[in-house]
Design a protein around this motif. Structure first.
Motif, PDB file in Angstrom:
ATOM      1  N   ASP A   8       0.856  -1.189   0.000  1.00  0.00           N
ATOM      2  CA  ASP A   8       0.000   0.000   0.000  1.00  0.00           C
ATOM      3  C   ASP A   8       0.886   1.230   0.000  1.00  0.00           C
ATOM      4  N   ALA A  29      -3.071   5.078   0.554  1.00  0.00           N
ATOM      5  CA  ALA A  29      -3.719   4.367   1.657  1.00  0.00           C
ATOM      6  C   ALA A  29      -4.183   5.354   2.736  1.00  0.00           C
ATOM      7  N   ARG A  30      -3.224   6.076   3.311  1.00  0.00           N
ATOM      8  CA  ARG A  30      -3.577   6.960   4.428  1.00  0.00           C
ATOM      9  C   ARG A  30      -4.087   8.321   3.970  1.00  0.00           C
ATOM     10  N   PHE A  74      -7.983   1.079  -0.068  1.00  0.00           N
ATOM     11  CA  PHE A  74      -7.367  -0.197   0.294  1.00  0.00           C
ATOM     12  C   PHE A  74      -7.846  -1.350  -0.603  1.00  0.00           C
ATOM     13  N   GLU A  75      -9.137  -1.368  -0.909  1.00  0.00           N
ATOM     14  CA  GLU A  75      -9.725  -2.560  -1.537  1.00  0.00           C
ATOM     15  C   GLU A  75      -9.610  -2.569  -3.058  1.00  0.00           C
ATOM     16  N   ARG A 114      -6.508  -4.202  -4.488  1.00  0.00           N
ATOM     17  CA  ARG A 114      -6.511  -5.638  -4.152  1.00  0.00           C
ATOM     18  C   ARG A 114      -7.510  -6.392  -5.027  1.00  0.00           C
ATOM     19  N   GLU A 119      -0.864 -11.536   1.285  1.00  0.00           N
ATOM     20  CA  GLU A 119      -0.722 -10.292   2.044  1.00  0.00           C
ATOM     21  C   GLU A 119       0.475 -10.368   2.991  1.00  0.00           C
ATOM     22  N   GLU A 179      -0.369  -8.148   8.970  1.00  0.00           N
ATOM     23  CA  GLU A 179      -1.484  -7.205   9.083  1.00  0.00           C
ATOM     24  C   GLU A 179      -1.059  -5.819   9.561  1.00  0.00           C
ATOM     25  N   ILE A 211       0.374  -3.326   6.542  1.00  0.00           N
ATOM     26  CA  ILE A 211      -0.362  -3.032   5.297  1.00  0.00           C
ATOM     27  C   ILE A 211      -1.549  -2.116   5.598  1.00  0.00           C
ATOM     28  N   ARG A 212      -2.275  -1.778   4.528  1.00  0.00           N
ATOM     29  CA  ARG A 212      -3.434  -0.878   4.609  1.00  0.00           C
ATOM     30  C   ARG A 212      -3.057   0.408   5.354  1.00  0.00           C
ATOM     31  N   GLU A 213      -3.875   0.857   6.334  1.00  0.00           N
ATOM     32  CA  GLU A 213      -3.555   2.156   6.946  1.00  0.00           C
ATOM     33  C   GLU A 213      -2.279   2.099   7.785  1.00  0.00           C
ATOM     34  N   THR A 219       0.474   0.675   6.687  1.00  0.00           N
ATOM     35  CA  THR A 219       1.534   0.319   5.749  1.00  0.00           C
ATOM     36  C   THR A 219       2.842   1.023   6.091  1.00  0.00           C
TER      37      THR A 219
END
Lengths: 159, 549
Positions: free
Chosen positions: B408, B413-414, B419-420, B423, B435, B438, B441-443, B445
């Motif tokens: 990300d 992302a932020r 995020f989706e 993917r 992935e 946890e 990744i995403r917020e 990352t």
């Protein structure tokens, strides 16, 4: 008498009994290299912890067993803001750790201690090679990055 | 007292043994007394004199961070002080961020630079304190009276050196902000300090040269319009060679429905050019009525790393060009900080763009109401929508030679909460996607370590330190799932992750998301494909292999 032979004699039992204490002390020394001591749950501590254990376990075995673990440690050290002398000092620490443990326990196998020390000396030199490979890699990356950035211009120049 | 509480003797032992800025060699000193030391690998080359002159920026001169004397202008203290005061009035957020922090430390171990260096001044709280301590010396009245109690200090040349060192060890990624209970945006503090430093000529050529180029020709490398066109046409020829399809892009075409703007790294750098090939194939596949501008030829905006005014100026060309060409809306390519500028600042800086329409996909009819203000849609949203409506003919087997994971990009992302969509695309264009852990990744990352204009070659050591947490997360999926491809949606990632991977995880290559889309697209009238866009053989498609959909 070969280093490996002496290391094998009694080493396995000694390591079994003292590995946890040795590793804890060694890891603490490694983490204290940084300006603020690295926390145990940081990525660097995780890598150090796994790699130092492999290195310690491999000391009584054949010499190439811990090459990858050694690389993992020196790869981190080679880009830090301290000089190589300080970085590689962590490979000398186990000598003192072993001595302290032997002084505290009744085990005082001089032959084993000497063999351990000479193996560590060899390991330190291997670490130096590995450290230098990573420094060379940094310079190589700079050159490659320049070419990638100018990819289309170079392609046209070559056409 | 709880039986689990540590004993005093244990705490004392820990304090004695643990090195800290509070004691040891620095026992009689405050944390800010620790000197900064510039040496090879930890400073970027300063802005060249001609670059500063082109931009009308302050104090052009020949200097280096390793010099004792930085040749600051005579009235530099007043410049900084006045500069800070005027910005405190202009930006309420800044005043809030400086006043609100309670030093809880929630951010301390969230920064990739702190995790990679162990340097306490890289804790976001302490990095911001480098500015706050000066602010407290000069501004709030109460703290002026309480001098000595409030942790304030005078602005000296040593402070300027410290700012230069540590505000260039922040990539404005905002991971720390996710964990801040007050939502303090440390990236904006860094942006502001860099802006102040530019007022006295303390700067970074790797940021200013692209700014100057962008200001002159519209893109970071200073590519002129004819070369810009030649590069893209050359990629179109490659596409025709590989696939037999003529993608036929147009440039500066008035009346096109959509203006496409992407970072110029996609037009001249490796591996960005393969992502560009992916975009071109996609647009041909769906028959999009689009054009590319040779004037708005850069999505990125390094103005963001120099000053608010420069960011605004460089951003303005997007709307100027959309208006001149008479398009309905703007489609934006894969980039990181470009999307922070577009998503969070563009509308108030250079909008409202009332000459554009709320974007509607001409293929699916989807109305992108999330982009109603900016009129600019992220290509990952656009493509995910196409796939969702089954408008693309895809063969994910064509990416079977790649075992992927997804990075990300911080700002996407932020900065815009996406995020989706990437993917969803990735799952549809390849069969192997794993992935990373946890909390990486995403917020949450981890940054590539080279964002915000720190991608300079001479800065490689620091970049490798700062990028270590990201690389370490990739290593976990590499070891566990044999991942060999790191997919990303940011041009700086595409430039900076290859050396990062080469150093920490040799064997992992870096791909743009739309490069994989380009590999997987089954084009009308295509010839038999055996290689991907990089001309690497595709698994199972060797000559004689099954290439039927």
């Amino acid at each position: 008498m070969g280093t490996q032979y002496v290391m094998k004699r009694g080493w396995t039992e000694f390591l079994e009994a003292n590995k946890k204490a040795m590793l804890e002390q060694w890891l603490d020394c490694a983490l204290a290299l940084f300006p603020e001591k690295m926390g145990y749950s940081t990525p660097i501590a995780m890598v150090f912890s796994g790699a130092l254990e492999k290195i310690l376990s491999s000391l009584g075995k054949s010499e190439n067993d811990c090459k990858e673990a050694l690389d993992d440690v020196t790869r981190i050290l080679a880009v830090q803001n301290f000089p190589p002398s300080k970085a590689l000092s962590i490979f000398l620490e186990p000598k003192l750790i072993l001595r302290d443990i032997m002084m505290k326990t009744t085990v005082a196998d001089t032959l084993m201690q000497e063999a351990f020390n000479s193996r560590l000396d060899a390991l330190t030199l291997e670490a130096f090679d590995s450290y230098m490979r990573h420094r060379e890699k940094i310079y190589q990356l700079k050159v490659e990055e320049g070419s990638r950035r100018m990819y289309m211009a170079l392609r046209r120049a070559e056409a | 007292m709880s039986k689990y509480a540590p004993k005093l003797s244990e705490l004392k032992k820990e304090f004695d043994e643990k090195p800290s800025v509070l004691k040891g060699d620095y026992s009689a000193q405050e944390w800010w007394d620790r000197p900064v030391e510039f040496r090879d690998g930890n400073w970027c080359f300063p802005g060249k004199q001609e670059v500063l002159a082109d931009l009308g920026f302050a104090n052009p001169r020949k200097w280096a961070a390793t010099d004792e004397d930085w040749q600051l202008p005579a009235d530099w203290q007043k410049t900084i002080s006045d500069g800070l005061q005027s910005r405190l009035k202009k930006y309420r957020s800044l005043k809030l961020f400086l006043d609100a922090c309670v030093r809880c430390g929630a951010c301390a171990d969230k920064c990739h630079f702190f995790l990679g260096t162990g340097d306490p001044k890289n804790m976001p709280v302490l990095r911001a304190e480098l500015l706050r301590s000066v602010y407290r010396n000069d501004f709030p009245l109460v703290e002026k009276i309480l001098k000595g109690f409030s942790g304030s200090r005078k602005l000296t040349k040593a402070v300027i050196k410290e700012w230069h060192m540590y505000f260039n060890q922040c990539t404005e990624c905002r991971r720390c902000s996710v964990f801040c209970p007050f939502g303090i945006d440390t990236a904006e503090i860094t942006m502001l300090v860099r802006e102040l430093l530019n007022l006295i000529g303390v700067n970074n050529n790797w940021i200013l040269a692209p700014v100057s180029n962008c200001n002159r020709t519209g893109n970071h490398l200073g590519i002129e319009p004819h070369t810009f066109v030649q590069n893209i046409m050359s990629l179109a020829e490659d596409i025709e060679d590989h696939t037999g399809v003529n993608v036929d892009p147009t440039f500066n075409r008035k009346g096109a429905e959509v203006l496409f703007i992407t970072p110029s790294g996609d037009v001249f750098g490796d591996p960005g050019v393969y992502t560009m090939m992916g975009y071109l194939l996609l647009f041909k596949h769906i028959g999009l009525d689009y054009t590319i501008s040779t004037y708005a030829s850069e999505g990125g905006n390094f103005g963001m790393f120099t000053s608010n005014d420069m960011m605004k100026k460089l951003n303005a060309k997007m709307y100027h060009e959309a208006k001149r060409l008479g398009v309905k809306w703007i489609l934006g390519g894969e980039c990181g900080h470009m999307w922070r500028v577009v998503h969070q600042y563009m509308n108030t800086m250079n909008g409202p763009a009332d000459f554009l329409e709320v974007p509607v996909s001409p293929i699916t009819g989807t109305r992108f109401s999330n982009a109603a203000a900016t009129k600019m849609v992220h290509i990952a949203e656009f493509t995910a929508d196409l796939i969702h409506h089954k408008k693309l003919k895809l063969d994910p087997k064509r990416n079977d030679h790649l075992r992927t994971t997804f990075h990300d990009s911080c700002n996407v992302a932020r900065g815009m909460g996406m995020f989706e969509e990437p993917r969803s695309i990735l799952r549809n264009v390849c069969n192997s996607f794993h992935e990373m852990p946890e909390d990486t990744i995403r917020e949450k990352t981890f940054c590539c370590g080279s964002g915000s204009g720190l991608n300079a070659e001479e800065y490689m050591d620091i970049r490798m330190r700062g990028g270590f947490p990201r690389a370490n997360a990739v290593k976990q999926v590499k070891d566990r799932h044999k991942v060999n491809s790191l997919v990303t949606i940011c041009a700086i990632d595409r430039a900076s992750l290859p050396p990062l991977m080469n150093y920490w995880n040799p064997g992992v290559s870096v791909y743009g998301l739309h490069e994989l889309v380009g590999n997987a697209l089954v084009m009308q009238g295509e010839k038999k494909r055996t290689t991907d866009l990089r001309e690497n053989p595709m698994a199972g498609f060797e000559d004689g292999g099954d290439d039927d959909e």
